[in-house]
Design an enzyme around this catalytic site. Structure first.
Site, short mmCIF file in Angstrom:
data_model
loop_
_atom_site.label_atom_id
_atom_site.label_comp_id
_atom_site.label_asym_id
_atom_site.label_seq_id
_atom_site.Cartn_x
_atom_site.Cartn_y
_atom_site.Cartn_z
CB SER A 46 0.01 2.82 0.86
OG SER A 46 -0.47 2.42 -0.40
CD GLU B 219 2.75 8.11 -1.11
OE1 GLU B 219 3.38 7.61 -2.06
OE2 GLU B 219 1.92 7.47 -0.44
CG HIS C 25 3.92 3.78 -2.38
ND1 HIS C 25 3.10 4.85 -2.08
CD2 HIS C 25 3.17 2.66 -2.18
CE1 HIS C 25 1.91 4.40 -1.71
NE2 HIS C 25 1.93 3.07 -1.77
#
Length: 337
Positions: A139, A238, A306
């Protein structure tokens, strides 16, 4: 958690306790690998972004300790400064110390959130070139992965963080992380038909270093010191909580600056909670529209990111995408001790 302060860190787990064009890295650069982690190794948990949840952290530390690792916490792991885990100076000091302490063999991010882009340009990477160590996170940690690759060629790991949630990352996620950082076996990720991006597929086979991370972080790092060179790479991305139009905007940005015209292939991980308007494209339709004309293999639907069941993959290691087989195979991210 039975934590005790020691030497600027907190010992944890005791029994009572520029655009891509501007990047200086050569497209043929040699990857730098850390030694595989082994029982007895010291690893440090730091918070470069947001503040973690103590209960979730206790679970993550428990998992790391079950592998025989000695876990310690950076001094400001639980600090709070607005929505950040301490001031920029505090977060930077913890991260740089972990990356340069010769006794620390692995650095694990506590959580993501937001904050790494505020400190990434000032990270001290000098110790990594002569003494590489495992670095894990995803992330917001995408910026750190990019900076370390660009400056040192270090292979890092895009996987779960210590702020652990058993409901999202169960035993398979834990074992995938352990295998990635504690063994020299290659990593193979297979397309999951249940993932949002699983319908996104352009047949073909290609190889190159696997680079990328969270799409939001990639698009907001273009032109900065944490943007890798993507020439001949397998681009991985992503994201979470981004509407289809927002994914379109960010992928379009990668097209406009030339990133997508130079990659060898594209891997799409977990596109989590992407909700659009009635009658509009969903995320898979957007990705088909923006990726299918690139002339390179594209493979979507990998459990990287995630979503539930997140797996771990080395970034910077040489990877092979076989879209028809639905597999991404990546060379080991660590070397034998």
């Amino acid at each position: 958690m039975g934590a005790a302060a020691a030497g600027g860190v907190v010992l944890a787990g005791q029994p009572d306790a520029a655009s891509a064009h501007a990047a200086p890295a050569s497209r043929t650069r040699r990857a730098l690998r850390a030694p595989a982690l082994a029982p007895g190794d010291r690893v440090r948990v730091v918070s470069p972004g947001g503040t973690p949840n103590p209960t979730n952290m206790a679970r993550g530390i428990e998992i790391l300790r079950s592998w025989g690792l000695e876990v310690e916490l950076g001094e400001h792991v639980y600090a709070k400064y607005g929505y950040l885990a301490g001031t920029d100076a505090q977060r930077l000091a913890d991260l740089s110390a972990a990356l340069n302490d010769p006794g620390v063999r692995g650095v694990f991010a506590a959580r993501g959130g937001y904050g790494t882009q505020r400190i990434v340009d000032a990270i001290d990477v000098s110790g990594l070139r002569r003494d590489p160590r495992v670095v894990v996170g995803f992330s917001d940690i995408t910026s750190i992965h990019g900076r370390l690759w660009r400056e040192t060629g270090l292979v890092t790991f895009y996987g779960p963080m210590v702020n652990w949630s058993d409901s999202r990352t169960g035993p398979e996620s834990a074992e995938a992380l352990r295998n990635a950082v504690m063994t020299t076996a290659p990593v193979t990720i297979t397309r999951d038909p249940a993932e949002t991006a699983a319908p996104v597929l352009v047949p073909g086979r290609a190889s190159g270093p696997l680079l990328g991370g969270c799409l939001t972080m990639l698009s907001t790092s273009l032109g900065a010191a944490d943007a890798p060179r993507f020439d001949d790479a397998i681009l991985f991305f992503e994201d979470v909580d981004e509407a289809p139009y927002s994914i379109d905007r960010m992928v379009t940005e990668l097209r406009r600056v030339g990133v997508l015209s130079r990659v060898a292939g594209v891997v799409v991980g977990q596109i989590t909670n992407s909700v659009g308007g009635a009658g509009e494209w969903d995320a898979a339709a957007v990705l088909k529209d923006r990726l299918y004309d690139l002339g390179v293999p594209v493979l979507g639907g990998l459990r990287l990111g995630h979503g539930v069941g997140q797996l771990t993959v080395p970034l910077g290691a040489r990877a092979t995408i076989d879209a028809e087989a639905g597999t991404l195979t990546v060379e080991a991210g660590v070397r034998a001790r």
